[in-house]
Design a protein around this motif. Structure first.
Motif, PDB file in Angstrom:
ATOM      1  N   ARG A  78      15.302   5.516  29.338  1.00  0.00           N
ATOM      2  CA  ARG A  78      15.144   6.612  28.380  1.00  0.00           C
ATOM      3  C   ARG A  78      13.775   7.261  28.480  1.00  0.00           C
ATOM      4  N   GLU A 114      12.981  11.147  29.087  1.00  0.00           N
ATOM      5  CA  GLU A 114      12.248  11.882  28.053  1.00  0.00           C
ATOM      6  C   GLU A 114      11.081  12.658  28.635  1.00  0.00           C
ATOM      7  N   ALA A 116      20.195   6.593  22.071  1.00  0.00           N
ATOM      8  CA  ALA A 116      19.070   7.339  21.506  1.00  0.00           C
ATOM      9  C   ALA A 116      18.616   8.443  22.441  1.00  0.00           C
ATOM     10  N   GLU A 117      17.993   9.454  21.867  1.00  0.00           N
ATOM     11  CA  GLU A 117      17.477  10.568  22.661  1.00  0.00           C
ATOM     12  C   GLU A 117      15.986  10.426  22.945  1.00  0.00           C
ATOM     13  N   SER A 118      15.342   9.438  22.334  1.00  0.00           N
ATOM     14  CA  SER A 118      13.912   9.207  22.561  1.00  0.00           C
ATOM     15  C   SER A 118      13.683   7.731  22.840  1.00  0.00           C
ATOM     16  N   LEU A 122      13.054   5.668  19.590  1.00  0.00           N
ATOM     17  CA  LEU A 122      14.245   5.248  18.861  1.00  0.00           C
ATOM     18  C   LEU A 122      14.999   4.166  19.633  1.00  0.00           C
ATOM     19  N   LEU A 153      23.759   9.621  20.235  1.00  0.00           N
ATOM     20  CA  LEU A 153      23.420   9.918  18.846  1.00  0.00           C
ATOM     21  C   LEU A 153      22.568  11.184  18.820  1.00  0.00           C
ATOM     22  N   ALA A 154      23.163  12.286  18.483  1.00  0.00           N
ATOM     23  CA  ALA A 154      22.430  13.551  18.466  1.00  0.00           C
ATOM     24  C   ALA A 154      21.445  13.565  17.307  1.00  0.00           C
ATOM     25  N   PRO A 155      20.205  13.981  17.540  1.00  0.00           N
ATOM     26  CA  PRO A 155      19.229  14.037  16.436  1.00  0.00           C
ATOM     27  C   PRO A 155      19.599  15.132  15.451  1.00  0.00           C
ATOM     28  N   SER A 156      19.377  14.860  14.187  1.00  0.00           N
ATOM     29  CA  SER A 156      19.681  15.860  13.158  1.00  0.00           C
ATOM     30  C   SER A 156      18.619  16.950  13.156  1.00  0.00           C
TER      31      SER A 156
END
Length: 547
Positions: free
Chosen positions: A120, A124, A199-201, A204, A283-286
């Motif tokens: 990840r 990133e 996770a996108e980061s 996280l 899981l897309a971040p809000s």
């Protein structure tokens, strides 16, 4: 008119060539980890060596060893921290107990950090997209990251087993111990591989994986502390490692559980890799509001927002550990009964106090101060992370100056250290006071013993600030400064190092409380040194280029 089509670089997908380039990436990852990986292996191997050596020399009679083990098994707090002693008739059984739960957790942390670092985090930062310009399969980065973690865990398990054999422990028990560490590393490498897809980061992904590790540790602790919940340990990978029973009638079949879990987790991670875009997470971040609320319109609020999750996690761990320490204090006499060498070591590390409970608490508070300094160094190094990632320049393009930005981040660091040590003192004081029926007397004593460690922690943080300001590329040397202090504090008194060497560590000058002399002069001096060094670091930061 002719048309030229240029294929955009991307990671290959599909079944064909999915693992292409794995060997190349593995070489790159291992080269990048040429410092990090040996440091982990060396540190944990040293822990194995020192633990086995201590039990062999400090509990040199069977009666002393059995008395110690019975004291552990009769103390729920000690069982929650380390688990029960499964074989109290041999040094191997007691050593495997001491290195079991906490050592397994450390191996798991190592594997989590390695896998997320090479999956990840690479996405990133955009480096993986550049690597994809070559012939690299879609599954190659994840495979190389898993192989890196497997290499680290396998090497560590083999070296740990070899060290135990060299010290004369049973060969079968030593191999079982090495495999228990290796298998736990495999499970959490798989966990990290899965969270890296969700996770996108990287922050996280690490947080999710370490949260699962904390839950596994808590399940194991509840199972070992209680008398009717032993079955819960079967739900924890750390419990699986313990149930291998190294040096205590080894149960080899239990190793099938972590190996099967690793296969399932890795398969799930590979499946998710095929179903998401490069750089995106499942899981897309809000999305946040268009305009930030007033509480977020400043560098201090931004720093708090970025660090609050980490601080909350640290705080929960410190409170729980403090409560566990408070439950152990009253049983210290029973644990060291029959071993004059252990009594002498605790008294030396506790400042020479004769009261064994006070000496133990002073030693424990010093260790918690080192953990707090770990948080402080990590928090300060976020300054460098923000700078090197390019996120600092947009902030400085606004009306925020360098000094204001740095001070805001350091304010969160300082506040975090106060919170952590306060929670430690409260946890120890509340539990110890309740068990000794002296809450009003013990709570302020233990809280003061915790807070008195703050100036030493601030000195370590200040040195890291100075490195960041003057030598930004060497800012991570703050970890080296902390490591030196750790060695001096934990090994120096036992090796009888010269006082001039011991004085290098700021923790040497901290009053040994509770029970010692509460001299305010060293605290004032350490605070002044921390302030001066921090100011020098901020001045150096103002005068250099942003890199």
């Amino acid at each position: 008119m002719t048309t030229t089509t240029v294929n955009a670089p991307a990671l290959a997908s599909g079944r064909d060539g999915g693992l292409t380039g794995t060997g190349m990436l593995l070489k790159i990852w291992l080269r990048r980890d040429r410092v990090m990986m040996p440091a982990w292996i060396y540190g944990l191997t040293a822990l194995v060596s020192s633990t086995v050596y201590s039990f062999k020399h400090e509990y040199d009679t069977a009666s002393a060893l059995q008395s110690f083990a019975r004291g552990i098994n009769d103390n729920p707090s000690m069982r929650a921290l380390y688990g029960p002693v499964l074989n109290y008739q041999s040094v191997g059984g007691v050593s495997a107990w001491r290195l079991g739960a906490t050592g397994t957790a450390m191996v798991a942390v190592m594997c989590v950090l390695l896998v997320v670092r090479h999956t990840r985090a690479e996405e990133e930062t955009g480096r993986l997209e550049l690597v994809g310009a070559a012939s690299v399969g879609r599954r190659a980065p994840l495979t190389a990251a898993l192989l890196t973690a497997v290499t680290a865990a396998g090497t560590l398990g083999a070296v740990a087993a070899l060290v135990m054999i060299v010290f004369g422990l049973p060969v079968a028990g030593s191999i079982a111990f090495g495999l228990s560490w290796f298998s736990a590393g495999l499970v959490f490498a798989g966990v990290a591989a899965l969270t890296a897809q969700l996770a996108e980061s990287s922050r996280l992904a690490n947080g999710l994986a370490l949260g699962i590790l904390a839950a596994a540790f808590m399940l194991r602790a509840v199972a070992d502390a209680g008398s009717s919940a032993h079955w819960l340990s079967w739900l924890s990978p750390i419990g699986w490692a313990q149930r291998v029973r190294p040096c205590a009638d080894e149960q080899w079949a239990v190793l099938l559980l972590p190996f099967a879990a690793f296969v399932l987790l890795a398969a799930a991670a590979y499946a998710l890799t095929e179903r998401r875009d490069l750089g995106a997470g499942i899981l897309a971040p809000s999305l946040g509001p268009v305009n930030a609320p007033p509480s977020l319109r400043g560098p201090l609020a931004l720093s708090w927002r970025l660090q609050r999750g980490t601080l909350i996690a640290w705080s929960a761990g410190f409170l729980l550990y403090g409560m566990a320490l408070g439950g152990v204090v009253d049983g210290v006499d029973d644990l060291v009964n029959g071993s004059d060498a252990v009594l002498d070591d605790i008294r030396k590390m506790g400042g020479g106090q004769q009261d064994i409970a006070d000496a133990f608490l002073a030693t424990a508070m010093g260790l918690m101060a080192l953990f707090t300094a770990t948080y402080a160094v990590q928090s300060v190094l976020r300054l460098r992370a923000e700078e090197s990632s390019g996120r600092l320049e947009p902030v400085l393009a606004t009306a925020v100056g360098r000094t204001r930005w740095a001070v805001a981040n350091l304010a969160v660091t300082v506040a975090g250290t106060v919170v952590l040590l306060t929670l430690t003192g409260l946890g120890v004081g509340l539990v110890h006071g309740a068990r000794s029926h002296d809450l009003t007397g013990q709570l302020p004593r233990e809280l003061g013993a915790a807070l008195v460690q703050l100036p030493s922690v601030w000195v370590i943080a200040a040195v890291t600030v100075l490195l960041f300001g003057a030598l930004p590329r060497a800012a991570s040397a703050g970890w080296g400064v902390l490591a030196v202090c750790l060695l001096l504090g934990q090994v120096g008194p036992l090796l009888k190092l010269p006082q001039a060497v011991m004085d290098v560590s700021p923790f040497t000058h901290t009053p040994k409380l509770p029970g010692g002399d509460a001299d305010p002069l060293p605290l004032v001096a350490l605070t002044a040194v921390a302030a001066a060094v921090t100011a020098a670091g901020l001045i150096a930061f103002r005068r250099r280029d942003v890199t």
